[in-house]
Structures are given as structure tokens and as C-alpha cells.
Design an enzyme around this catalytic site. Structure first.
Site, PDB file in Angstrom:
ATOM      1  CE1 TYR A   1      89.244 126.683  64.476  1.00 17.89           C
ATOM      2  CE2 TYR A   1      91.289 127.801  65.041  1.00 17.89           C
ATOM      3  CZ  TYR A   1      90.560 126.643  64.894  1.00 17.89           C
ATOM      4  OH  TYR A   1      91.147 125.436  65.160  1.00 17.89           O
TER       5      TYR A   1
ATOM      6  CE  LYS B   1      90.247 123.196  60.001  1.00 16.39           C
ATOM      7  NZ  LYS B   1      90.098 124.537  60.556  1.00 16.39           N
TER       8      LYS B   1
ATOM      9  NE  ARG C   1     114.958 128.525  59.455  1.00 15.61           N
ATOM     10  CZ  ARG C   1     115.996 129.365  59.279  1.00 15.61           C
ATOM     11  NH1 ARG C   1     115.803 130.540  58.723  1.00 15.61           N
ATOM     12  NH2 ARG C   1     117.212 129.021  59.665  1.00 15.61           N
TER      13      ARG C   1
ATOM     14  CG  ASP D   1      90.214 132.417  58.869  1.00 17.21           C
ATOM     15  OD1 ASP D   1      90.050 131.644  57.911  1.00 17.21           O
ATOM     16  OD2 ASP D   1      90.520 132.017  60.014  1.00 17.21           O
TER      17      ASP D   1
HETATM   18  C1  LIG Z   1      90.873 125.352  61.544  1.00 16.72           C
HETATM   19  C2  LIG Z   1      90.824 126.822  61.425  1.00 16.72           C
HETATM   20  C3  LIG Z   1      91.928 127.633  61.740  1.00 16.72           C
HETATM   21  C4  LIG Z   1      93.216 127.059  62.328  1.00 16.72           C
HETATM   22  O1  LIG Z   1      93.865 126.218  61.453  1.00 16.72           O
HETATM   23  P1  LIG Z   1      94.756 124.924  61.890  1.00 16.72           P
HETATM   24  O2  LIG Z   1      95.139 124.390  60.566  1.00 16.72           O
HETATM   25  O3  LIG Z   1      93.855 124.025  62.694  1.00 16.72           O
HETATM   26  O4  LIG Z   1      95.895 125.428  62.697  1.00 16.72           O
HETATM   27  C5  LIG Z   1      91.819 129.002  61.538  1.00 16.72           C
HETATM   28  N1  LIG Z   1      90.670 129.550  61.071  1.00 16.72           N
HETATM   29  C6  LIG Z   1      89.584 128.812  60.775  1.00 16.72           C
HETATM   30  C7  LIG Z   1      88.354 129.481  60.279  1.00 16.72           C
HETATM   31  C8  LIG Z   1      89.624 127.431  60.938  1.00 16.72           C
HETATM   32  O5  LIG Z   1      88.526 126.699  60.654  1.00 16.72           O
END
Ligand SMILES: *Cc1c(COP(=O)(O)O)cnc(C)c1O
Length: 378
Positions: free
Chosen positions: A98, A195, A46, A170
Site C-alpha cells: 500500500y 475498507k 485514551r 496487512d
Molecule cells: C487504505 C489502506 C491502508 C491505510 O488505511 P487508512 O485507513 O487509509 O489510513 C493500509 N493498507 C491498505 C492495504 C489499505 O488499503
């Protein structure tokens, strides 16, 4: 070294045990001490793990940071960084985020006694006016989803720095290959590695990258304390995906730009929202701030919801699914899928209409993708 080289080599020398050329999966919870009072480099997974460290070091290098941290999901990264805030602090977020970020901010962080303001940060005066004595964190996301609106990160970072406010971006939609917020003055970069960074639609993960030592120390403390870190096997998979990020992004970008141009000329399409098109209202900012546009964009079909649904039912190669950033092409209807949890008036006010379709363009052959959209529209 350059991006392509760093993505393969940063944090990833031959393994000290047997010289394994690629970082092995250290699928282990605990590590032997060298003697009483003498821990080794790692003591408990961890707190730290060699496979995870390889990924964290590589991501930090690609974003131009000093420290990287990876998490079990993008939302775990979000929850961890939002734990920097305490009751009485003020958080300013962009009003087009998001959906999961909107949900944790409005339903979890606000309930903890953190004051939250939702601001359209394309309006820099409104942003400046929203900052208060107790503002601790400013949260951006650019491009936004699904409307592909952009925020001017350099201008926003300058306003926040003047007022001693920490900034976060982000950067999921562009990946470090096309946009580096730290270089524009942002303090914290967040990714859903689910992604583009992993890129194969087979892992969920998240990351934070910083270059300030005090922030790095605090986030390391929170990652260990909250236990939100990513498991070694998933780190291995994300690291494997990361090695081809540069070639994949070039292919996503090329295919998406070509399909956007094709759709813009199509008689059954009324509007295409892609920051690489000259028709995009923030095309100049896109060219200044981003090195490319990624693979996601949106468009409106003439004939409203019925025409949009007909197209979604008629595609054969594009898969009707949420998410984005994988090698395979996906198509979705924000009104009834990803953005359904937004109240109807809010969707309409934001410009998310029934005729809007979002695609995540994969890296298949362009002609096959174009032919599929063509036959679905016919
Ligand atoms: C998918 C996404 C998230 C969240 O991520 P997860 O891996 O699904 O928890 C946050 N910000 C953006 C822009 C995203 O496309």
C-alpha cells in the site's frame, strides 16, 4: 461460535448500566473513581473506553487473536506498530505495498535509523537471504494492490519463526472473513477498517490483532503512549458495520467473481487479474490460503491509456474514486490516481501500465453492474 455469530455478539453483551442491547457510545473523556486509590474498570478514554473495548474484543475474536487494538486511521495502526522498532533494528518489507505504508517506511522509519530492505517475498529464497541478525519485523500484504499478487503466508511465517523475527500481515483486502493470518503463523494482523470492516465509506479507522501476550502488552503501551486510539463514535460506527461483514463479503465476492469472468470473455479486454480465476498464476495458493477473494480486482483495456480513460469517463453506476471495500462500486486508474506517487519506471517495472483499471465491486445488483461496464466499453 462461528464468524457470523461472533461478529454480532463478541464483546457485545447487554450494557451493564441499563441493559442497552447494543453497545452505547461512551462519548466521554474521563471516568469517576470508586474511591481514593480505587479506579473503576476505565479511568481515561485514551487508555480505554467501553465502546472501543467492544470493537477491539470483537475484532480479536474474528481474527482468532486474544487482543485487538483500534486506531484513528489505518496509518495510525501502521505508525503505532512501527514504533516497536528502534534505531539499529532491521525491517524487511514486501516490495509491493500500500502506498502509504511504502511512504512511512521509506520516509519516516528509515530516517529514524531503522534499516529497511524491500524484497519480493514471492521469492522465498530471497526472503531467507534478506534476514539478518538485527531483523526485528517482517511486513507482508496479500493480495497486493492493484496487481492482485499473493504471498504464501504460511511459508513466510515459518522462515521468520526460525530466525526469531516477528511477522505482520496487512489483511485489509480480504478482511477476517476470507483470510486469517494468525492461523497461518503470522504474529500481527493489521487492518484499515476504513475498507471492508466498516464497509460503508463513512469512517476512517485501523486495527491491530495479536495473540502473543508480550506483543499485546507492548502494543497496548504504545497505543496509550502515542495516543493513536480511535474515538468512541467512530468505534460505534465500525462496530455497526462489522455486524454485516459476513453477508457483505459474500455479496462482494459473488459480484466480483462474476464480473471478472464477464470481462475475461470481453473482446475489448486484454487481461483480467483476479485470484479466483484459473488464469491467475497463483490460483492454487489463493484456494489454499483464502476462503474467498473479496471485491477488488484489475483488468487491462485494449487500446492503451485512451481506451482506459474513455471507459472511466463512460461509467454511470461505478464512481470514479480512490479507496475500496464499501457497499458502493468504485472504479479507478492506478497509473494516474492511487499509484501516481510511484516513479514512472517503478510503475512500469511493477506492471502498473496506462491501460490498467482497478475496480472495487460493491453489493449492488450484479446485472446493473454488468450492464454499466458493458455500456462503458461499448
Ligand atoms: C487504505 C489502506 C491502508 C491505510 O488505511 P487508512 O485507513 O487509509 O489510513 C493500509 N493498507 C491498505 C492495504 C489499505 O488499503
Amino acid at each position: 461460535m462461528r464468524f457470523e455469530t461472533l461478529s454480532i455478539h463478541a464483546g457485545q453483551g447487554p450494557d451493564p448500566a441499563y441493559g442497552a442491547v447494543m453497545p452505547p457510545i461512551y462519548q466521554v473523556s474521563t471516568f469517576a473513581f470508586e474511591g481514593a486509590g480505587k479506579p473503576g474498570v476505565f479511568d481515561y478514554s485514551r487508555s480505554g473506553n467501553p465502546t472501543r473495548q467492544a470493537l477491539e474484543t470483537c475484532l480479536a475474536a474474528l481474527e482468532g487473536g486474544t487482543d485487538g487494538f483500534v486506531f484513528g486511521t489505518g496509518m495510525a495502526a501502521t505508525a503505532t506498530v512501527l514504533s516497536l522498532l528502534n534505531a539499529g533494528d532491521h525491517l524487511v518489507v514486501h516490495n509491493d505495498l500500500y502506498g502509504g505504508t511504502y511512504r512511512i517506511v521509506s520516509e519516516v522509519v528509515a530516517a529514524r535509523g531503522v534499516q529497511v530492505s524491500f524484497i519480493d517475498m514471492r521469492d522465498l529464497d530471497a526472503l531467507d537471504a534478506a534476514l539478518q541478525e538485527n531483523t526485528r519485523l517482517l511486513w507482508t500484504e496479500t493480495p497486493t494492490n492493484p496487481l492482485m499478487n499473493l504471498l504464501d503466508l504460511e511459508a513466510i511465517a515459518a522462515i521468520a519463526r526460525n530466525r526469531n523475527v516477528t511477522t505482520l500481515c496487512d489483511n485489509t483486502f480480504l478482511s477476517p472473513y476470507y483470510q486469517n493470518p494468525l492461523a497461518l503463523g503470522i504474529d500481527i494482523v493489521l487492518h484499515s477498517t476504513t475498507k471492508y470492516i466498516n464497509g460503508h465509506s463513512d469512517v476512517i479507522g485501523g486495527a491491530l490483532i495479536v495473540k502473543d501476550p508480550a506483543l499485546a502488552e507492548r502494543i497496548a503501551f504504545l497505543q496509550n503512549t502515542l495516543g493513536s486510539c480511535q474515538a468512541p463514535f467512530d468505534c460505534f460506527l465500525v462496530l455497526r458495520g462489522l455486524k454485516t461483514l459476513a453477508v457483505r463479503m459474500e455479496a462482494h465476492n459473488r459480484n466480483a467473481l462474476a464480473l471478472a469472468a464477464f470481462l475475461e470473455e470481453h473482446p475489448k479486454i486484454s487481461r483480467v487479474l483476479h485470484p479466483g480465476l484459473e488464469s491467475h498464476p497463483q490460483h492454487e495458493l489463493a484456494r489454499r490460503q483464502m476462503r474467498g477473494y473479496g471485491g477488488v480486482f484489475s483488468f487491462c483495456v485494449k487500446g492503451g491509456a485512451a481506451a482506459a480513460f474513455q471507459m472511466l469517463d463512460n461509467v454511470r453506476l461505478f464512481t470514479l474514486a480512490e479507496s475500496l471495500g464499501g457497499v458502493e462500486s468504485l472504479i479507478e486508474h492506478p497509473w494516474s490516481m492511487t499509484h501516481l506517487s510511484m516513479p514512472e519506471e517503478a510503475r512500469r517495472a511493477a506492471g502498473i501500465t496506462e491501460d490498467l483499471i482497478r475496480i472495487s465491486v460493491g453489493i449492488e445488483h450484479l446485472d446493473d453492474l454488468r450492464e454499466d461496464l458493458e455500456q462503458a466499453l461499448a
